[in-house]
Design an enzyme around this catalytic site. Structure first.
Site, mmCIF file in Angstrom:
data_model
loop_
_atom_site.group_PDB
_atom_site.id
_atom_site.type_symbol
_atom_site.label_atom_id
_atom_site.label_comp_id
_atom_site.label_asym_id
_atom_site.label_seq_id
_atom_site.Cartn_x
_atom_site.Cartn_y
_atom_site.Cartn_z
ATOM 1 N N ILE A 101 0.832 -1.195 0.000
ATOM 2 C CA ILE A 101 0.000 0.000 0.000
ATOM 3 C C ILE A 101 0.872 1.252 0.000
ATOM 4 C CG2 ILE A 101 -0.211 -0.156 2.529
ATOM 5 C CD1 ILE A 101 -3.065 1.023 2.248
ATOM 6 N N CYS A 102 0.366 2.318 -0.624
ATOM 7 C CA CYS A 102 0.987 3.638 -0.594
ATOM 8 C C CYS A 102 2.279 3.655 -1.405
ATOM 9 C CB CYS A 102 1.203 4.066 0.858
ATOM 10 S SG CYS A 102 1.693 5.768 1.131
ATOM 11 N N LEU A 103 3.409 3.790 -0.762
ATOM 12 C CA LEU A 103 4.704 3.800 -1.446
ATOM 13 C C LEU A 103 5.323 2.404 -1.574
ATOM 14 C CD1 LEU A 103 6.220 7.024 0.146
ATOM 15 C CD2 LEU A 103 5.503 6.727 -2.227
ATOM 16 N N ALA A 152 -2.800 -0.738 -2.956
ATOM 17 C CA ALA A 152 -3.699 0.353 -2.581
ATOM 18 C C ALA A 152 -2.936 1.665 -2.581
ATOM 19 C CB ALA A 152 -4.322 0.090 -1.217
#
Length: 170
Positions: A101-103, A152
């Site tokens: 998720i994210c980075l 995500a």
């Protein structure tokens, strides 16, 4: 079921770790946390987490899946961690859960898991560029599941990210 969580030792995104971990603990899963250090890790919003082992101590064969939290520290510490990339490759190529998720989705890409797959990431030109170089099909959805891979965009998607992880595992 034994799931490996990976976080940066400093500036991981708290919600991206705690929400899926708590949901899996409620389901009875064994959750092990690894980082670049063994001991206290510091979240971006004050969460303190004790990592159980270092990434170098992880044996990929011991786990039914891997979940990598994002945050600024992920880019700083994990994007180019060769041992982590190898672990992700070993888990993901066996058809086990590989979630980021994210980075963190860039790590899945660097491990070769996203070639020809749909994925999403934190919305920056650098993130998109890395995934495109790794031959992923980058989509704008907040959460994307492609087989056993779940990606995500960020912390506000942690609940939906967790639901997709549970759909893969249960």
């Amino acid at each position: 079921m034994k799931i490996l969580f990976v976080i940066a030792s400093y500036r991981f995104m708290d919600r991206e770790y705690t929400i899926p971990k708590n949901a899996l603990l409620e389901k009875g899963a064994e959750c092990i946390t690894a980082s670049t250090v063994k001991g206290t890790c510091y979240g971006m919003h004050g969460e303190l987490v004790e990592s159980d082992l270092t990434i170098d101590e992880v044996n990929a064969d011991d786990y039914d899946g891997i979940i990598i939290a994002g945050g600024i520290g992920c880019q700083d510490e994990l994007w180019r961690n060769e041992k982590l990339i190898d672990i992700v490759n070993k888990i993901g190529t066996k058809g086990k859960l590989a979630a980021a998720i994210c980075l963190a989705p860039m790590i899945l890409g660097e491990a070769g898991l996203l070639a020809g797959k749909k994925a999403t990431t934190f919305d920056t030109p650098a993130c998109h560029r890395v995934l495109e170089l790794d031959k992923a099909t980058v989509v704008s959805d907040n959460v994307v599941r492609d087989g056993n891979i779940v990606t995500a965009k960020g912390p506000f998607d942690a609940e939906e990210f967790t639901k997709e992880i549970l759909n893969v595992l249960y």
